[in-house]
Design an enzyme around this catalytic site. Structure first.
Site, PDB file in Angstrom:
ATOM      1  N   THR A  58       0.820  -1.213   0.000  1.00 59.81           N
ATOM      2  CA  THR A  58       0.000   0.000   0.000  1.00 59.81           C
ATOM      3  C   THR A  58       0.850   1.257   0.000  1.00 59.81           C
ATOM      4  O   THR A  58       0.439   2.293  -0.521  1.00 59.81           O
ATOM      5  CB  THR A  58      -0.924  -0.012   1.237  1.00 59.81           C
ATOM      6  OG1 THR A  58      -1.814  -1.112   1.094  1.00 59.81           O
ATOM      7  CG2 THR A  58      -1.727   1.256   1.358  1.00 59.81           C
ATOM      8  N   TYR A  72      -8.240   0.489  -3.069  1.00 55.66           N
ATOM      9  CA  TYR A  72      -7.248   1.112  -3.958  1.00 55.66           C
ATOM     10  C   TYR A  72      -6.422  -0.011  -4.565  1.00 55.66           C
ATOM     11  O   TYR A  72      -6.574  -1.178  -4.192  1.00 55.66           O
ATOM     12  CB  TYR A  72      -6.341   2.058  -3.157  1.00 55.66           C
ATOM     13  CG  TYR A  72      -5.750   1.355  -1.959  1.00 55.66           C
ATOM     14  CD1 TYR A  72      -6.387   1.384  -0.726  1.00 55.66           C
ATOM     15  CD2 TYR A  72      -4.593   0.585  -2.082  1.00 55.66           C
ATOM     16  CE1 TYR A  72      -5.890   0.684   0.351  1.00 55.66           C
ATOM     17  CE2 TYR A  72      -4.094  -0.124  -1.004  1.00 55.66           C
ATOM     18  CZ  TYR A  72      -4.743  -0.070   0.205  1.00 55.66           C
ATOM     19  OH  TYR A  72      -4.262  -0.782   1.266  1.00 55.66           O
ATOM     20  N   SER A 105       2.061  -7.825  -0.526  1.00 58.63           N
ATOM     21  CA  SER A 105       2.919  -8.705   0.282  1.00 58.63           C
ATOM     22  C   SER A 105       2.305 -10.082   0.505  1.00 58.63           C
ATOM     23  O   SER A 105       2.990 -11.007   0.931  1.00 58.63           O
ATOM     24  CB  SER A 105       3.283  -8.043   1.608  1.00 58.63           C
ATOM     25  OG  SER A 105       2.158  -7.927   2.431  1.00 58.63           O
ATOM     26  N   THR A 138       1.715  -4.370   4.155  1.00 56.68           N
ATOM     27  CA  THR A 138       1.594  -4.618   5.602  1.00 56.68           C
ATOM     28  C   THR A 138       1.116  -6.037   5.936  1.00 56.68           C
ATOM     29  O   THR A 138       1.304  -6.498   7.059  1.00 56.68           O
ATOM     30  CB  THR A 138       0.631  -3.607   6.250  1.00 56.68           C
ATOM     31  OG1 THR A 138      -0.633  -3.682   5.589  1.00 56.68           O
ATOM     32  CG2 THR A 138       1.184  -2.197   6.177  1.00 56.68           C
ATOM     33  N   ASP A 139       0.501  -6.712   4.957  1.00 60.98           N
ATOM     34  CA  ASP A 139      -0.093  -8.020   5.280  1.00 60.98           C
ATOM     35  C   ASP A 139       0.914  -9.015   5.846  1.00 60.98           C
ATOM     36  O   ASP A 139       0.592  -9.777   6.763  1.00 60.98           O
ATOM     37  CB  ASP A 139      -0.723  -8.645   4.021  1.00 60.98           C
ATOM     38  CG  ASP A 139      -1.982  -7.907   3.578  1.00 60.98           C
ATOM     39  OD1 ASP A 139      -2.262  -6.829   4.125  1.00 60.98           O
ATOM     40  OD2 ASP A 139      -2.667  -8.420   2.673  1.00 60.98           O
ATOM     41  N   LYS A 211       0.193  -7.780  12.534  1.00 59.34           N
ATOM     42  CA  LYS A 211      -0.896  -6.901  12.073  1.00 59.34           C
ATOM     43  C   LYS A 211      -2.191  -7.365  12.729  1.00 59.34           C
ATOM     44  O   LYS A 211      -2.527  -8.544  12.675  1.00 59.34           O
ATOM     45  CB  LYS A 211      -0.993  -6.993  10.541  1.00 59.34           C
ATOM     46  CG  LYS A 211      -1.980  -6.021   9.927  1.00 59.34           C
ATOM     47  CD  LYS A 211      -1.968  -6.116   8.400  1.00 59.34           C
ATOM     48  CE  LYS A 211      -2.917  -5.084   7.800  1.00 59.34           C
ATOM     49  NZ  LYS A 211      -2.928  -5.123   6.329  1.00 59.34           N
ATOM     50  N   GLU A 331      -2.026 -29.392  27.226  1.00 58.71           N
ATOM     51  CA  GLU A 331      -3.263 -29.810  26.544  1.00 58.71           C
ATOM     52  C   GLU A 331      -3.098 -31.147  25.822  1.00 58.71           C
ATOM     53  O   GLU A 331      -4.069 -31.823  25.522  1.00 58.71           O
ATOM     54  CB  GLU A 331      -3.693 -28.738  25.537  1.00 58.71           C
ATOM     55  CG  GLU A 331      -4.274 -27.482  26.168  1.00 58.71           C
ATOM     56  CD  GLU A 331      -5.684 -27.674  26.689  1.00 58.71           C
ATOM     57  OE1 GLU A 331      -6.304 -28.705  26.376  1.00 58.71           O
ATOM     58  OE2 GLU A 331      -6.148 -26.788  27.429  1.00 58.71           O
TER      59      GLU A 331
HETATM   60  N1  DGL Z   1      -2.292  -6.436  -0.003  1.00 59.50           N
HETATM   61  C1  DGL Z   1      -1.603  -5.660   0.858  1.00 59.50           C
HETATM   62  C2  DGL Z   1      -0.115  -5.894   0.957  1.00 59.50           C
HETATM   63  O1  DGL Z   1       0.643  -5.564   0.061  1.00 59.50           O
HETATM   64  C3  DGL Z   1      -1.881  -4.221   0.822  1.00 59.50           C
HETATM   65  C4  DGL Z   1      -2.041  -3.834   2.220  1.00 59.50           C
HETATM   66  C5  DGL Z   1      -0.936  -2.961   2.752  1.00 59.50           C
HETATM   67  O2  DGL Z   1       0.166  -2.901   2.269  1.00 59.50           O
HETATM   68  O3  DGL Z   1      -1.258  -2.307   3.727  1.00 59.50           O
HETATM   69  O4  DGL Z   1       0.286  -6.396   1.961  1.00 59.50           O
END
Ligand code: DGL
Length: 374
Positions: A58, A72, A105, A138-139, A211, A331
């Site tokens: 992103t 987006y 990602s 971020t993923d 995340k 467990e």
């Molecule tokens: N699909 C996501 C990625 O590239 C976009 C989300 C992000 O980067 O925040 O991980």
């Protein structure tokens, strides 16, 4: 009123102290000291040389309108253009962009992870490179940063950064996150702290960060809190990672050319035992079972997992809860079944650690020690 007057006199005091000695000034100024300043140079005489590696996400995204904060296209803006959009960066470091991928990602796989790690390692060996910033979706920042944290052989700062909103959005967070990441990568105080993740004014260790929200800018959390903050151009550390990383680990990215297949199977009510079999048939050398609670395994799942272990596949009990320790022999009787528990690693991080561990040993006792160590 009283507080304002107090702050004003404190500011005046600091200013005069900095003018007199230069010492306070050095502490207050954006930290941009290089790692190897020439003899006789002051900390601010030379700006740090930072390479910014673009991988997409992103932070390289663009939306159709300014109100598209969560809908987006990611991974479309080249890294040089992102850098050019934050001219403030050039005041704190000499930066050079390098585009290695342009992907979301979620598309990272073992091959891409290895390619990124090897390139970072190559750059870190260059005497004229003081630190690395990686722009990333971020993923899966939490997986890439954990992998680098375990495999890079350098004390130089490596900072992974992303954003939750594209640069085109109202309230875009990428520019400040990138500026902060460069500040952290330029700061000698960031050396020897492992791979760091910087977003939303916070500095996290790649080991712990995860995340936790699909769209909010305040999404990255570490169960034990961030290592520090970035505030007004200042890099502030409050804690250091306790677990071994980079120079202290048993892995070297330069020596790893392939990672073994490790599957994560997610537990839920009515989970299908065939998912274990499918992982085995697909060549998994280990299965991380993202179990409920403290690694609990449903009665109808015990036999399929034991059967997989009998075929030589390592079984790692993890938890889908998002935090906490999975206790060995609690467990489930892990000693009896020859299974492993994750300590506190999340299933996706346990996958990374297990893949690395399997490059060196297939002994379940040694593997268990690795999980408790890292
Ligand atoms: N699909 C996501 C990625 O590239 C976009 C989300 C992000 O980067 O925040 O991980």
């Amino acid at each position: 009123m009283k507080r304002t007057a107090h702050l004003k006199s404190l500011a005046a005091l600091l200013l005069s102290a900095s003018l007199l000695s230069g010492v306070a000034h050095a502490q207050l100024a954006p930290a941009s000291a290089p790692t190897a300043a020439p003899a006789g140079a002051t900390a601010e005489a030379r700006k740090a040389n930072i390479v910014i590696i673009g991988t997409g996400g992103t932070i390289a995204g663009a939306g159709a309108s300014a109100t598209n904060t969560a809908a987006y296209q990611s991974a479309v803006v080249p890294v040089d253009k992102i850098i050019a959009s934050v001219p403030e960066i050039s005041k704190v470091a000499n930066v050079k962009g390098e585009q290695i991928f342009q992907i979301g990602s979620e598309s990272f796989n073992n091959e891409r992870l290895l390619k990124l790690g090897k390139r970072v390692s190559e750059l870190l060996k260059q005497p004229d490179v003081d630190g690395i910033v990686i722009t990333h979706g971020t993923d899966t920042i939490e997986e890439t940063s954990y992998f680098l944290n375990l495999t890079l052989k350098s004390d130089k700062p490596v900072v992974v950064v992303g954003s939750m909103r594209p640069g085109t959005a109202l309230g875009a967070d990428g520019a400040l996150n990138l500026y902060d990441a460069v500040l952290v990568a330029s700061n000698p105080a960031s050396r020897g702290k492992g791979t760091l993740v910087v977003l939303n004014d916070e500095i996290h260790t790649g080991r712990d960060v995860t995340k936790t929200n699909t769209f909010k800018t305040e999404t990255f959390r570490s169960p034990f809190g961030p290592l520090g903050y970035v505030v007004e151009g200042r890099t502030l550390f409050y804690r250091i990672p306790a677990r071994p990383h980079t120079m202290q680990t048993q892995w070297d990215i330069d020596k790893i050319d392939k990672l073994p297949e490790v599957a994560v199977v997610y537990a839920y009510g009515n989970v299908n035992p065939a998912s274990i079999d499918a992982a085995v048939k697909n060549g998994a050398k280990a299965i991380v079972y993202a179990a409920t609670g403290n690694g609990s395994v449903g009665d109808y799942m015990v036999e399929p997992l034991k059967a997989a272990r009998a075929k030589g596949v390592q079984i790692v009990r993890a938890s889908r809860t998002g935090s906490g320790v999975v206790v060995r022999n609690a467990e489930q009787p892990d000693d009896k079944y020859d299974w492993i528990v994750t300590d506190d690693q999340l299933p996706q991080k346990a996958r990374i650690l297990m893949a690395l561990a399997l490059t060196q040993t297939n002994d379940p006792k040694a593997l268990q020690q690795i999980f408790w160590k890292y």
